[in-house]
Design a protein around this motif. Structure first.
Motif, mmCIF file in Angstrom:
data_model
loop_
_atom_site.group_PDB
_atom_site.id
_atom_site.type_symbol
_atom_site.label_atom_id
_atom_site.label_comp_id
_atom_site.label_asym_id
_atom_site.label_seq_id
_atom_site.Cartn_x
_atom_site.Cartn_y
_atom_site.Cartn_z
ATOM 1 N N GLU A 249 21.342 29.982 -11.792
ATOM 2 C CA GLU A 249 20.052 30.559 -11.404
ATOM 3 C C GLU A 249 19.084 30.654 -12.581
ATOM 4 O O GLU A 249 17.899 30.363 -12.446
ATOM 5 N N VAL A 250 19.562 31.034 -13.741
ATOM 6 C CA VAL A 250 18.701 31.161 -14.919
ATOM 7 C C VAL A 250 18.128 29.798 -15.290
ATOM 8 O O VAL A 250 16.932 29.660 -15.574
ATOM 9 N N LEU A 251 18.970 28.769 -15.270
ATOM 10 C CA LEU A 251 18.523 27.422 -15.598
ATOM 11 C C LEU A 251 17.521 26.901 -14.569
ATOM 12 O O LEU A 251 16.497 26.307 -14.924
ATOM 13 N N VAL A 252 17.767 27.146 -13.290
ATOM 14 C CA VAL A 252 16.860 26.703 -12.234
ATOM 15 C C VAL A 252 15.503 27.385 -12.385
ATOM 16 O O VAL A 252 14.454 26.736 -12.312
ATOM 17 N N ARG A 253 15.492 28.682 -12.620
ATOM 18 C CA ARG A 253 14.219 29.400 -12.820
ATOM 19 C C ARG A 253 13.451 28.831 -14.006
ATOM 20 O O ARG A 253 12.239 28.665 -13.950
ATOM 21 N N HIS A 254 14.163 28.540 -15.076
ATOM 22 C CA HIS A 254 13.515 27.963 -16.258
ATOM 23 C C HIS A 254 12.895 26.606 -15.934
ATOM 24 O O HIS A 254 11.758 26.323 -16.313
ATOM 25 N N GLN A 255 13.623 25.765 -15.203
ATOM 26 C CA GLN A 255 13.112 24.442 -14.851
ATOM 27 C C GLN A 255 11.902 24.539 -13.939
ATOM 28 O O GLN A 255 10.931 23.808 -14.104
ATOM 29 N N VAL A 256 11.949 25.430 -12.961
ATOM 30 C CA VAL A 256 10.819 25.618 -12.043
ATOM 31 C C VAL A 256 9.584 26.043 -12.821
ATOM 32 O O VAL A 256 8.490 25.523 -12.618
ATOM 33 N N LYS A 257 9.755 26.978 -13.746
ATOM 34 C CA LYS A 257 8.630 27.452 -14.559
ATOM 35 C C LYS A 257 8.136 26.338 -15.485
ATOM 36 O O LYS A 257 6.935 26.090 -15.588
ATOM 37 N N TYR A 258 9.035 25.644 -16.152
ATOM 38 C CA TYR A 258 8.685 24.604 -17.107
ATOM 39 C C TYR A 258 7.949 23.445 -16.436
ATOM 40 O O TYR A 258 6.994 22.904 -16.977
ATOM 41 N N LEU A 259 8.374 23.076 -15.248
ATOM 42 C CA LEU A 259 7.770 21.938 -14.539
ATOM 43 C C LEU A 259 6.457 22.294 -13.841
ATOM 44 O O LEU A 259 5.796 21.423 -13.292
ATOM 45 N N GLY A 260 6.103 23.570 -13.832
ATOM 46 C CA GLY A 260 4.843 23.979 -13.219
ATOM 47 C C GLY A 260 4.881 24.000 -11.705
ATOM 48 O O GLY A 260 3.851 23.917 -11.046
ATOM 49 N N LEU A 261 6.061 24.120 -11.132
ATOM 50 C CA LEU A 261 6.187 24.080 -9.675
ATOM 51 C C LEU A 261 5.551 25.279 -8.997
ATOM 52 O O LEU A 261 5.012 25.163 -7.896
ATOM 53 N N MET A 262 5.587 26.429 -9.635
ATOM 54 C CA MET A 262 4.981 27.612 -9.026
ATOM 55 C C MET A 262 3.463 27.449 -8.937
ATOM 56 O O MET A 262 2.857 27.825 -7.944
#
Length: 77
Positions: A4-17
């Motif tokens: 979960e921590v890695l997925v949240r980081h990737q979502v934030k890093y990729l600008g998906l939000m």
């Protein structure tokens, strides 16, 4: 299994939000019928594995199968 921590980081890093915020604000998202159908056709038994009709009709069948309401999307020319 997802970290979960890695997925949240990737979502934030990729600008998906940010991408979600833009789309929810109602900005148009355009994709050619062919590309859209190729990507999402596995989601509908009518379009999977092959669609043999007009591309616009295939996209219509797909979005109808997914339960989108007419006011939630527009098809272009």
């Amino acid at each position: 299994r997802f970290d979960e921590v890695l997925v949240r980081h990737q979502v934030k890093y990729l600008g998906l939000m940010e991408n979600l915020r833009v789309r929810r604000a109602g900005f148009a998202y355009r994709r050619r019928f062919e590309a859209f159908l190729q990507r999402y056709k596995p989601l509908c038994p009518e379009t999977w594995p092959n669609w043999n009709g007009k591309l616009a009709d295939g996209v219509s069948a797909l979005v109808n199968h997914l339960g989108y309401k007419a006011e939630e999307y527009k098809l272009g020319r």
